[in-house]
Design a protein around this motif. Structure first.
Motif, PDB file in Angstrom:
ATOM      1  N   ASP A 224      42.137  28.308  38.774  1.00 39.38           N
ATOM      2  CA  ASP A 224      42.986  27.215  38.298  1.00 39.38           C
ATOM      3  C   ASP A 224      42.083  26.027  37.951  1.00 39.38           C
TER       4      ASP A 224
ATOM      5  N   HIS B  97      41.765  34.693  36.872  1.00 37.09           N
ATOM      6  CA  HIS B  97      41.443  33.332  36.438  1.00 37.09           C
ATOM      7  C   HIS B  97      41.222  32.453  37.663  1.00 37.09           C
TER       8      HIS B  97
ATOM      9  N   HIS C 274      41.621  34.576  41.085  1.00 39.26           N
ATOM     10  CA  HIS C 274      42.813  35.308  41.525  1.00 39.26           C
ATOM     11  C   HIS C 274      43.536  35.927  40.337  1.00 39.26           C
TER      12      HIS C 274
ATOM     13  N   ASN D 119      45.924  26.615  46.472  1.00 38.42           N
ATOM     14  CA  ASN D 119      44.676  27.028  45.817  1.00 38.42           C
ATOM     15  C   ASN D 119      43.796  25.817  45.576  1.00 38.42           C
TER      16      ASN D 119
ATOM     17  N   ARG E 106      54.239  25.833  36.317  1.00 34.99           N
ATOM     18  CA  ARG E 106      54.344  27.109  35.600  1.00 34.99           C
ATOM     19  C   ARG E 106      55.194  28.046  36.439  1.00 34.99           C
TER      20      ARG E 106
HETATM   21 FE   LIG Z   1      46.482  30.649  39.145  1.00 37.97          FE
END
Ligand SMILES: [Fe+2]
Ligand SMILES: O=C(O)CCC(=O)C(=O)O
Length: 284
Positions: free
Chosen positions: A131, A129, A186, A168, A110
């Protein structure tokens, strides 16, 4: 990527998302005309397995774009293999066990462009949100800070190191590690006068994997989550969108179900209570 976003809107719209497909150029999780949108445009692409690539959405301007993404994808997969090995060692499990769950390294990308906003405090670049991945490799493409993590109820800015990834831990890793690694909430904020760009490569388990705490980590029977097929996890995760904290809450909702199941099987009542508190905040 910079060249792609610089193009006029009409050129970028050639790669617009189509209903029922999350790939292409557009906005994330648009569910209603009245929804307040994030202050960002993005281009999302499935990168691996390579036969899942939908080339309709792969820009061919600039000319080097496809080739660069292809190479980026292979290099990111190598980095993630290494990281998974280290994580397995840190958890005291066989690296092959963890690598097998990520076999073929399904991956999507993304790229996000956050335009400047003079009233930057009135908008959000990317809503809070977590991940829904195993690991995410995030690259802040230009030198404008914007990523924040929520810690102890406060938002804390994360400063990217030049030329380094931010890694992450995603929801799946939280589950596999039986909660040892927490999937962090985050968001991204925008700058009043400068544009910002980031590129996130999300690494998922193989599609037929079952996700649950690794058996080596639950030898004493303290499993915090029960197991479910990854595709079921994903379906439930995507069902709850458009809420201000949609993704974190969706994850908590899914976890809630998993933890309740665990509770039914006589495990972890305290953790289940904690998750029940979370559930009260969710309207599903
Ligand atoms: Fe994210
Ligand atoms: O732009 C950023 O720094 C965050 C991007 C992000 O969290 C995502 O794409 O999931």
């Amino acid at each position: 990527m910079i060249e792609f976003f610089k193009q006029p809107l009409e050129a970028k719209k050639t790669y617009s998302m189509v209903p029922g497909n999350l790939q292409g150029y557009g906005q994330l999780f648009v569910v209603s005309e009245d929804q307040k949108l994030d202050w960002a445009d993005m281009l999302s692409l499935v990168l691996r397995p390579s036969d899942s690539r939908d080339m309709r959405f792969w820009p061919n301007t600039p000319a080097s774009f496809r080739d660069s993404i292809d190479r980026y994808s292979s290099e990111a997969a190598k980095v993630v293999s290494c990281l998974l090995r280290f994580l397995a060692m840190d958890m005291g499990v066989q690296p092959e066990l963890l690598l097998e769950i990520f076999r073929g390294q399904p991956q999507n990308l993304r790229m996000t462009y956050y335009p400047p906003c003079r009233q930057a405090d009135k908008v959000v670049g990317l809503s809070p949100h977590t991940d829904g991945t195993g690991l995410t490799l995030l690259l802040q493409v230009n030198d404008v800070q914007g990523l924040q993590i929520r810690k102890d109820g406060k938002w804390i800015a994360v400063n990217a190191l030049d030329g380094a990834f931010i890694v992450n831990c995603g929801d799946i890793l939280e589950i596999l590690s039986n909660g040892k690694y927490r999937s962090i909430e985050h968001r991204a904020v925008v700058h009043p006068t400068r544009e910002r760009m980031s590129a996130a490569v999300f690494h998922h388990p193989r599609h037929d994997a079952t996700v649950g705490p690794l058996s080596e980590l639950v030898r004493d029977g303290r499993s915090r989550y029960s197991s479910m097929a990854f595709m079921d996890f994903r379906k439930r995760f995507r069902r709850v969108v458009g809420h201000p904290h949609a993704q974190r809450l969706a994850f908590e909702y899914v976890l809630e179900r998993l933890w309740l199941n665990a509770h039914v099987h006589g495990q972890e009542p305290q953790q289940t209570r904690y998750r029940l508190c979370c559930l009260r905040r969710v309207t599903i």
